[in-house]
Enzyme design. Sequence first.
Site, PDB file in Angstrom:
ATOM      1  N   ASP A  10      38.712  33.718  37.532  1.00 21.07           N
ATOM      2  CA  ASP A  10      38.035  34.674  38.390  1.00 21.07           C
ATOM      3  C   ASP A  10      39.123  35.663  38.818  1.00 21.07           C
ATOM      4  O   ASP A  10      40.316  35.354  38.729  1.00 21.07           O
ATOM      5  CB  ASP A  10      37.451  33.933  39.606  1.00 21.07           C
ATOM      6  CG  ASP A  10      36.903  34.884  40.643  1.00 21.07           C
ATOM      7  OD1 ASP A  10      36.137  35.789  40.268  1.00 21.07           O
ATOM      8  OD2 ASP A  10      37.257  34.738  41.832  1.00 21.07           O
ATOM      9  N   ASP A  12      38.906  38.216  41.830  1.00 24.22           N
ATOM     10  CA  ASP A  12      39.012  38.445  43.274  1.00 24.22           C
ATOM     11  C   ASP A  12      39.321  37.158  44.014  1.00 24.22           C
ATOM     12  O   ASP A  12      38.528  36.224  43.991  1.00 24.22           O
ATOM     13  CB  ASP A  12      37.691  39.020  43.823  1.00 24.22           C
ATOM     14  CG  ASP A  12      37.338  40.357  43.183  1.00 24.22           C
ATOM     15  OD1 ASP A  12      38.141  40.852  42.374  1.00 24.22           O
ATOM     16  OD2 ASP A  12      36.267  40.888  43.492  1.00 24.22           O
TER      17      ASP A  12
END
Length: 224
Positions: A10, A12
């Site tokens: 991922d 963020d």
Amino acid sequence: MKQACGVIFDLDGVLTDTAELHYQSWLRLAEELGISFDRQRNEALRGISRGESLKIVLGERAVKYGADEQAAMAEKKNRHYQELVDRMTQADMLPGALDLLRGLRTAGVRVAVASSSRNAKRVVDHLNIRDLLDAVIDGTDTERSKPDPTLFLMAAAAIDVPPRRCIVVEDAESGVDAGLAAGMTVVGLGPRSRVGRAHRVCESLTELTAARLVQMIDRGRTPP
Ligand SMILES: [Mg+2]
């Protein structure tokens, strides 16, 4: 021959702290609208889409605004955010992130980023990490956001590694669930209260090495 393995990050809150930039841009929008907003309320936005986040920021005032007005507000927040993204550099990577990406590259592990954000490719370019990634899948590639597994399955297909040979690294509850739904091994970053459903929980990427991740894939997953 050794089977291929993949790590799907991922973006963020994992490779870089765009969470802080999102907070700053939501705060700016809230101030422009005369709405109170703070870090505590911001916690509820982790891993949530822009449109849904706006409804949370507006709270009970959401009903006062029509769909077009809300779309314009979300777009304004996005412009605030992009202004901040355009000032990012490699120095904005989270501790351990760059070393881990380089280690995975050296170890021959295929690496992808899978983010629900529609700005992920812009962020990756500013972080200058394109040459350390084999694929970047983001919100411009599919409408389905986490906890739907589509983003992770698309990333696995893009790096040509079967899901069971992929590790997902996630900081959001919805992302952990997406990784599990994709049939992947999941490493959760952050408190157990948030990412406790992951197969393994870490505080920071500095606790992970390429060798340890490959070992996790080869030996089978650690039970949750
Ligand atoms: Mg995240």
